[in-house]
Design an enzyme around this catalytic site. Structure first.
Site, PDB file in Angstrom:
ATOM      1  N   ASP A 141     -12.515  -3.094   3.388  1.00  0.00           N
ATOM      2  CA  ASP A 141     -11.551  -2.477   2.609  1.00  0.00           C
ATOM      3  C   ASP A 141     -10.811  -1.538   3.318  1.00  0.00           C
ATOM      4  O   ASP A 141     -11.703  -0.686   3.813  1.00  0.00           O
ATOM      5  CB  ASP A 141     -11.323  -2.556   1.354  1.00  0.00           C
ATOM      6  CG  ASP A 141     -10.454  -2.301   0.420  1.00  0.00           C
ATOM      7  OD1 ASP A 141     -10.497  -3.036  -0.400  1.00  0.00           O
ATOM      8  OD2 ASP A 141      -9.779  -1.520   0.232  1.00  0.00           O
TER       9      ASP A 141
ATOM     10  N   ASN B 180       0.925   2.338   4.068  1.00  0.00           N
ATOM     11  CA  ASN B 180       2.332   1.585   3.678  1.00  0.00           C
ATOM     12  C   ASN B 180       3.436   2.441   3.274  1.00  0.00           C
ATOM     13  O   ASN B 180       4.303   2.821   4.095  1.00  0.00           O
ATOM     14  CB  ASN B 180       2.471   0.300   3.141  1.00  0.00           C
ATOM     15  CG  ASN B 180       1.676  -0.474   3.875  1.00  0.00           C
ATOM     16  OD1 ASN B 180       2.293  -1.181   4.642  1.00  0.00           O
ATOM     17  ND2 ASN B 180       0.579  -1.274   2.672  1.00  0.00           N
TER      18      ASN B 180
ATOM     19  N   HIS C 217       6.398  -1.097   6.389  1.00  0.00           N
ATOM     20  CA  HIS C 217       5.556  -1.912   5.753  1.00  0.00           C
ATOM     21  C   HIS C 217       4.854  -2.265   7.438  1.00  0.00           C
ATOM     22  O   HIS C 217       3.745  -3.124   7.835  1.00  0.00           O
ATOM     23  CB  HIS C 217       6.261  -3.370   5.445  1.00  0.00           C
ATOM     24  CG  HIS C 217       5.043  -3.165   4.000  1.00  0.00           C
ATOM     25  ND1 HIS C 217       5.717  -2.453   2.996  1.00  0.00           N
ATOM     26  CD2 HIS C 217       4.790  -4.423   3.960  1.00  0.00           C
ATOM     27  CE1 HIS C 217       4.697  -3.369   2.062  1.00  0.00           C
ATOM     28  NE2 HIS C 217       4.038  -4.056   2.092  1.00  0.00           N
TER      29      HIS C 217
ATOM     30  N   ASP D 183       1.634  -3.378   9.218  1.00  0.00           N
ATOM     31  CA  ASP D 183       0.550  -4.708   9.738  1.00  0.00           C
ATOM     32  C   ASP D 183      -0.206  -4.024  11.387  1.00  0.00           C
ATOM     33  O   ASP D 183      -0.643  -5.498  11.944  1.00  0.00           O
ATOM     34  CB  ASP D 183       2.273  -5.360   9.149  1.00  0.00           C
ATOM     35  CG  ASP D 183       2.630  -6.151   8.342  1.00  0.00           C
ATOM     36  OD1 ASP D 183       2.056  -6.518   7.374  1.00  0.00           O
ATOM     37  OD2 ASP D 183       3.719  -7.164   8.237  1.00  0.00           O
TER      38      ASP D 183
ATOM     39  N   GLU E  66      -5.730  -5.994   2.084  1.00  0.00           N
ATOM     40  CA  GLU E  66      -6.000  -5.147   2.634  1.00  0.00           C
ATOM     41  C   GLU E  66      -7.936  -5.674   2.873  1.00  0.00           C
ATOM     42  O   GLU E  66      -8.667  -4.279   3.683  1.00  0.00           O
ATOM     43  CB  GLU E  66      -5.930  -3.191   3.304  1.00  0.00           C
ATOM     44  CG  GLU E  66      -5.292  -3.195   1.505  1.00  0.00           C
ATOM     45  CD  GLU E  66      -6.657  -3.166   0.566  1.00  0.00           C
ATOM     46  OE1 GLU E  66      -6.550  -4.067  -0.107  1.00  0.00           O
ATOM     47  OE2 GLU E  66      -6.593  -1.851   1.124  1.00  0.00           O
TER      48      GLU E  66
HETATM   49  P1  GH3 Z   1      -8.295   2.062  -1.208  1.00  0.00           P
HETATM   50  O1  GH3 Z   1      -9.324   3.436  -0.540  1.00  0.00           O
HETATM   51  O2  GH3 Z   1      -9.391   2.041  -2.801  1.00  0.00           O
HETATM   52  O3  GH3 Z   1      -8.939   1.452  -1.192  1.00  0.00           O
HETATM   53  O4  GH3 Z   1      -7.091   2.192  -1.559  1.00  0.00           O
HETATM   54  P2  GH3 Z   1      -5.580   1.581  -1.378  1.00  0.00           P
HETATM   55  O5  GH3 Z   1      -4.682   2.407  -1.040  1.00  0.00           O
HETATM   56  O6  GH3 Z   1      -6.459   0.456  -0.566  1.00  0.00           O
HETATM   57  O7  GH3 Z   1      -6.667   0.359  -1.963  1.00  0.00           O
HETATM   58  P3  GH3 Z   1      -4.558  -0.780  -2.597  1.00  0.00           P
HETATM   59  O8  GH3 Z   1      -4.734  -1.355  -3.681  1.00  0.00           O
HETATM   60  O9  GH3 Z   1      -3.819   0.700  -4.167  1.00  0.00           O
HETATM   61  O10 GH3 Z   1      -3.365  -0.425  -1.924  1.00  0.00           O
HETATM   62  C1  GH3 Z   1      -3.943  -1.511  -1.102  1.00  0.00           C
HETATM   63  C2  GH3 Z   1      -2.099  -1.887  -0.120  1.00  0.00           C
HETATM   64  O11 GH3 Z   1      -1.859  -3.021   0.852  1.00  0.00           O
HETATM   65  C3  GH3 Z   1      -0.718  -2.796  -0.941  1.00  0.00           C
HETATM   66  C4  GH3 Z   1       0.071  -3.600  -0.370  1.00  0.00           C
HETATM   67  O12 GH3 Z   1       1.252  -2.810  -0.530  1.00  0.00           O
HETATM   68  C5  GH3 Z   1      -0.888  -3.440   1.138  1.00  0.00           C
HETATM   69  N1  GH3 Z   1      -0.867  -4.787   1.425  1.00  0.00           N
HETATM   70  C6  GH3 Z   1      -1.541  -5.686   1.116  1.00  0.00           C
HETATM   71  N2  GH3 Z   1      -1.347  -6.691   2.390  1.00  0.00           N
HETATM   72  C7  GH3 Z   1      -0.567  -6.220   3.130  1.00  0.00           C
HETATM   73  C8  GH3 Z   1      -0.109  -6.970   4.333  1.00  0.00           C
HETATM   74  O13 GH3 Z   1      -0.470  -8.201   4.760  1.00  0.00           O
HETATM   75  N3  GH3 Z   1       0.739  -5.741   4.829  1.00  0.00           N
HETATM   76  C9  GH3 Z   1       1.079  -4.439   5.033  1.00  0.00           C
HETATM   77  N4  GH3 Z   1       1.502  -4.089   5.223  1.00  0.00           N
HETATM   78  N5  GH3 Z   1       0.630  -3.866   3.468  1.00  0.00           N
HETATM   79  C10 GH3 Z   1      -0.294  -4.865   2.649  1.00  0.00           C
HETATM   80 MG    MG Z   2      -8.249  -0.374   0.368  1.00  0.00          MG
HETATM   81 MG    MG Z   3      -8.171  -3.113  -1.842  1.00  0.00          MG
END
Ligand code: GH3
Ligand code: MG
Ligand code: MG
Ligand code: MG
Length: 297
Positions: A176, A184, A189, A193, A219
């Protein structure tokens, strides 16, 4: 330009072979004739023709038997067969279709009719092959996540299921990206990406050909390493972790860096599938709580 289609003519009468070949060679380059019906199936398997013209009455066997053998082999079943026969009995004609032929032509035939029928079947075979290859390509595209090009979650679950079925030991990893929401929120975004794509590449580049890496969602990534011990797993994961740490993306003069946390578990076949995923997830959660950017079992 001459047509490159390969046409196999099976007829025990040399004269018929010569006549058919003379007519067809005005348009087609590759016409192979064979009079020994017993060898014809082996020849067809070797040269894989685009169309087979098959005589009904043959010395040692009959064309129906040859057709049946061609249709019962996965190598030759899709090759269209057209009977060439002097028989006019309805029963014989319907038999041609029953054994799998696409068409028949009555001897004596005129060259225009032979040419027209051959052209129709070659054309339809060409379209069929094009369609099959398009379907294969599409299926391959659908197996992969559009952004990262890793396998999709669905494909990963299928692979995982089959590992449980063959009862093979393996390592299950969930990775992760750390603080990805902040990346982001700070850079947008599009940059997010780009980071996702680079992280996926770092994982893939450090996988062995037998390993399976997929996008688990958002992610998060999931990986399956067949037959690895703990030390080797740690070694691979450390390589992945370091490769990710080395990712350097420039945005408006600022260097963006990224880290990832890995949780892994050894899977023995007495563990349930859901449980093994939960165990890798638990290890990941521990890594997140204890500073991130690390590999935890
Ligand atoms: P942690 O270190 O605990 O994993 O924190 P985190 O911020 O990585 O985890 P969190 O679950 O809070 O956020 C994950 C983010 O990933 C939120 C979401 O907008 C972003 N995300 C998910 N899929 C995509 C994608 O396809 N593209 C982009 N740019 N962002 C994405
Ligand atoms: Mg994360
Ligand atoms: Mg996550
Ligand atoms: Mg004959």
């Amino acid at each position: 330009m001459a047509d490159k289609s390969v046409i196999l003519v099976i007829d025990d009468n040399m004269l018929i072979c010569t006549i058919v070949k003379d007519i067809l060679k005005t348009k087609y380059e590759n016409i192979i004739t064979i009079q020994d019906a017993n060898k014809s199936v082996a020849v067809a398997k070797e040269i894989l023709p685009d169309l087979i013209l098959l005589d009904v009455v043959l010395i040692s066997t009959d064309g129906f038997e040859i057709c049946r053998r061609l249709k019962s082999s996965p190598v030759t079943e899709s090759i269209p067969v057209m009977f060439v026969t002097s028989e006019s009995e309805r029963k014989i004609i319907s038999r041609c279709f029953e054994v799998g032929a696409v068409d028949y032509i009555r001897k004596p035939f005129i060259s225009a009719e032979l040419m027209a029928r051959v052209a129709v079947h070659l054309e339809s075979r060409k379209h069929k092959l094009q369609l099959q290859s398009m379907i294969r390509e599409m299926a391959e595209v659908l197996r992969h996540d559009e952004l990262t090009k890793l396998y999709t979650r669905r494909i990963f679950m299928q692979e995982l299921q089959s590992y449980f079925e063959i009862q093979h030991k393996f390592v299950l990893v969930i990775a992760d990206i750390d603080n990805f929401k902040r990346i982001n929120d700070t850079y947008g975004h599009v940059i997010g990406d780009a980071i996702l794509t680079l992280v996926a590449k770092a994982l893939k580049d450090n996988c062995r050909p037998i390993d399976i890496a997929a996008r688990w969602g958002g992610e998060e990534f999931i990986m399956l390493f067949p037959s690895l011990n703990e030390d080797s797993t740690r070694h691979i994961l450390e390589c992945m972790r370091k490769s990710i740490n080395e990712i350097c993306l420039e945005h408006k003069g600022e260097m963006i860096s990224v880290t990832t946390t890995f949780g892994f578990t050894n899977v023995d076949f007495d563990v349930e599938m859901e449980k093994s995923i939960a165990m890798a997830d638990k290890a990941l959660y521990y890594g997140k709580k204890h500073g991130k950017n690390r590999c935890i079992m």
